[in-house]
Design a protein around this motif. Structure first.
Motif, PDB file in Angstrom:
ATOM      1  N   UNK A  31       0.821  -1.211   0.000  1.00 56.57           N
ATOM      2  CA  UNK A  31       0.000   0.000   0.000  1.00 56.57           C
ATOM      3  C   UNK A  31       0.852   1.256   0.000  1.00 56.57           C
ATOM      4  N   UNK A  32       1.867   1.274   0.839  1.00 58.70           N
ATOM      5  CA  UNK A  32       2.719   2.464   0.944  1.00 58.70           C
ATOM      6  C   UNK A  32       3.607   2.632  -0.286  1.00 58.70           C
ATOM      7  N   UNK A  38       2.822   5.895  -7.472  1.00 62.42           N
ATOM      8  CA  UNK A  38       1.772   6.568  -8.244  1.00 62.42           C
ATOM      9  C   UNK A  38       1.760   8.060  -7.954  1.00 62.42           C
ATOM     10  N   UNK A  39       2.012   8.436  -6.715  1.00 65.44           N
ATOM     11  CA  UNK A  39       2.062   9.867  -6.363  1.00 65.44           C
ATOM     12  C   UNK A  39       3.199  10.568  -7.095  1.00 65.44           C
ATOM     13  N   UNK A  40       4.364   9.917  -7.137  1.00 65.66           N
ATOM     14  CA  UNK A  40       5.503  10.493  -7.848  1.00 65.66           C
ATOM     15  C   UNK A  40       5.236  10.638  -9.336  1.00 65.66           C
ATOM     16  N   UNK A  41       4.641   9.617  -9.936  1.00 66.98           N
ATOM     17  CA  UNK A  41       4.309   9.680 -11.362  1.00 66.98           C
ATOM     18  C   UNK A  41       3.270  10.754 -11.643  1.00 66.98           C
ATOM     19  N   UNK A  61      -6.440  11.132  -2.439  1.00 65.46           N
ATOM     20  CA  UNK A  61      -6.861   9.844  -2.981  1.00 65.46           C
ATOM     21  C   UNK A  61      -5.726   9.166  -3.752  1.00 65.46           C
ATOM     22  N   UNK A  62      -4.888   9.949  -4.420  1.00 67.38           N
ATOM     23  CA  UNK A  62      -3.769   9.395  -5.181  1.00 67.38           C
ATOM     24  C   UNK A  62      -2.784   8.686  -4.252  1.00 67.38           C
ATOM     25  N   UNK A  63      -2.593   9.219  -3.061  1.00 74.86           N
ATOM     26  CA  UNK A  63      -1.649   8.592  -2.130  1.00 74.86           C
ATOM     27  C   UNK A  63      -2.153   7.234  -1.637  1.00 74.86           C
ATOM     28  N   UNK A  64      -3.458   6.958  -1.855  1.00 76.08           N
ATOM     29  CA  UNK A  64      -4.030   5.667  -1.465  1.00 76.08           C
ATOM     30  C   UNK A  64      -4.137   4.712  -2.653  1.00 76.08           C
ATOM     31  N   UNK A  65      -3.477   5.024  -3.757  1.00 74.93           N
ATOM     32  CA  UNK A  65      -3.553   4.175  -4.951  1.00 74.93           C
ATOM     33  C   UNK A  65      -3.077   2.752  -4.664  1.00 74.93           C
ATOM     34  N   UNK A 130       3.755  10.056   3.082  1.00 76.06           N
ATOM     35  CA  UNK A 130       4.802   9.775   2.103  1.00 76.06           C
ATOM     36  C   UNK A 130       4.320  10.087   0.683  1.00 76.06           C
ATOM     37  N   UNK A 131       3.044   9.820   0.430  1.00 75.84           N
ATOM     38  CA  UNK A 131       2.486  10.143  -0.877  1.00 75.84           C
ATOM     39  C   UNK A 131       2.489  11.644  -1.131  1.00 75.84           C
ATOM     40  N   UNK A 132       2.135  12.427  -0.115  1.00 77.76           N
ATOM     41  CA  UNK A 132       2.136  13.883  -0.278  1.00 77.76           C
ATOM     42  C   UNK A 132       3.558  14.416  -0.458  1.00 77.76           C
ATOM     43  N   UNK A 133       4.514  13.779   0.191  1.00 77.91           N
ATOM     44  CA  UNK A 133       5.913  14.192   0.002  1.00 77.91           C
ATOM     45  C   UNK A 133       6.337  13.989  -1.446  1.00 77.91           C
ATOM     46  N   UNK A 134       5.856  12.905  -2.075  1.00 72.24           N
ATOM     47  CA  UNK A 134       6.180  12.640  -3.480  1.00 72.24           C
ATOM     48  C   UNK A 134       5.469  13.615  -4.421  1.00 72.24           C
ATOM     49  N   UNK A 135       4.320  14.132  -3.995  1.00 72.10           N
ATOM     50  CA  UNK A 135       3.555  15.047  -4.850  1.00 72.10           C
ATOM     51  C   UNK A 135       4.122  16.452  -4.857  1.00 72.10           C
TER      52      UNK A 135
END
Length: 256
Positions: A31-32, A38-41, A61-65, A130-135
């Motif tokens: 999940x992480x 996906x967040x980075x892409x 929502x993207x961070x939960x891909x 972590x997803x938001x950090x990638x965004x």
């Protein structure tokens, strides 16, 4: 045997079985990791998106891909918790020790649900941050409207997926049969029904389609779903209750 003793016994069973520990660990990692990817892409592709896609862009929502795959590990966890005793034949000993079948089943489910909730919430928060950090500049903050609800909802969603799987496993009593039905249902059939125009309105009431609404902060352009985030989670909870009721009825009627 007292309910507290049964709960303690079920906790010992769960933590002593390596497969349940591994499946929960896999749910966390997948999940992480996939959410970060996906967040980075998405951050790299943002400038190339159409105006419509930008209006629907939902960084939370993207961070939960990664939950699309992480939930499969939660399904395996839920199935193994309940059906392991049937496959090994230990169910006879367990029911001999705890003749009250309702106490036996719901103590097992209560312990597993508590564990799934802790893991689900921890995974959801870590995946979000972590997803938001990638965004990068496109990220959302936990204090933004609807974001905290979505992050907590992500943990609840993972938990309900696991509990639904426990109910199905209690009905079918076979790990192979349970996984053979649940895996294709969530990974293929639900997605097909939810994305084909002829069945789209039916698909939105399936447990995963409805439940995932809780993780959305920005509604897609043109979304006409007749329920909101909590309504969707409520629909998923009804599916879970139905599965648990079926599992309890099966356990009461059938021999071990």
């Amino acid at each position: 045997m007292a309910a507290t003793q049964v709960i303690r016994s079920e906790w010992t069973k769960i933590r002593s079985v390596a497969s349940t520990v591994w499946t929960l660990s896999l749910a966390v990692v997948v999940t992480i990791a996939l959410g970060m990817l996906i967040s980075g892409l998405s951050a790299n592709e943002f400038d190339n998106m159409s105006e419509r896609d930008r209006l629907s862009f939902d960084p939370t929502f993207i961070s939960f891909a990664g939950m699309s795959l992480g939930q499969l590990a939660m399904i395996v966890f839920g199935v193994l918790v309940v059906s392991n005793e049937y496959s090994t034949g230990m169910i006879r000993s367990s029911l001999a020790a705890v003749p009250q079948r309702g106490t036996f089943l719901f103590s097992k489910i209560a312990v597993a649900t508590g564990l799934a909730l802790v893991v689900g919430l921890a995974t959801s928060f870590v995946a979000f941050f972590l997803g938001q950090a990638m965004l990068g500049e496109h990220r959302a903050a936990l204090g933004d409207p609807g974001v905290l609800r979505a992050v907590i909802g992500g943990g609840l969603y993972m938990t309900l997926i696991a509990v639904f799987s426990m109910g199905v496993a209690a009905m079918l009593r076979s790990p192979m049969l349970s996984l053979g039905i649940l895996m294709p249902f969530f990974f293929l059939i639900s997605n097909i029904l939810g994305n084909v125009s002829a069945t789209e309105k039916l698909g939105r009431y399936l447990p995963d389609q409805a439940g995932s609404k809780i993780m959305q902060v920005v509604a897609p352009v043109g979304d006409d779903t007749p329920y909101g985030p909590w309504g969707g989670l409520g629909i998923m909870a009804l599916w879970v209750l139905a599965a648990l009721a079926g599992g309890y009825a099966t356990l009461r009627k059938r021999d071990a």
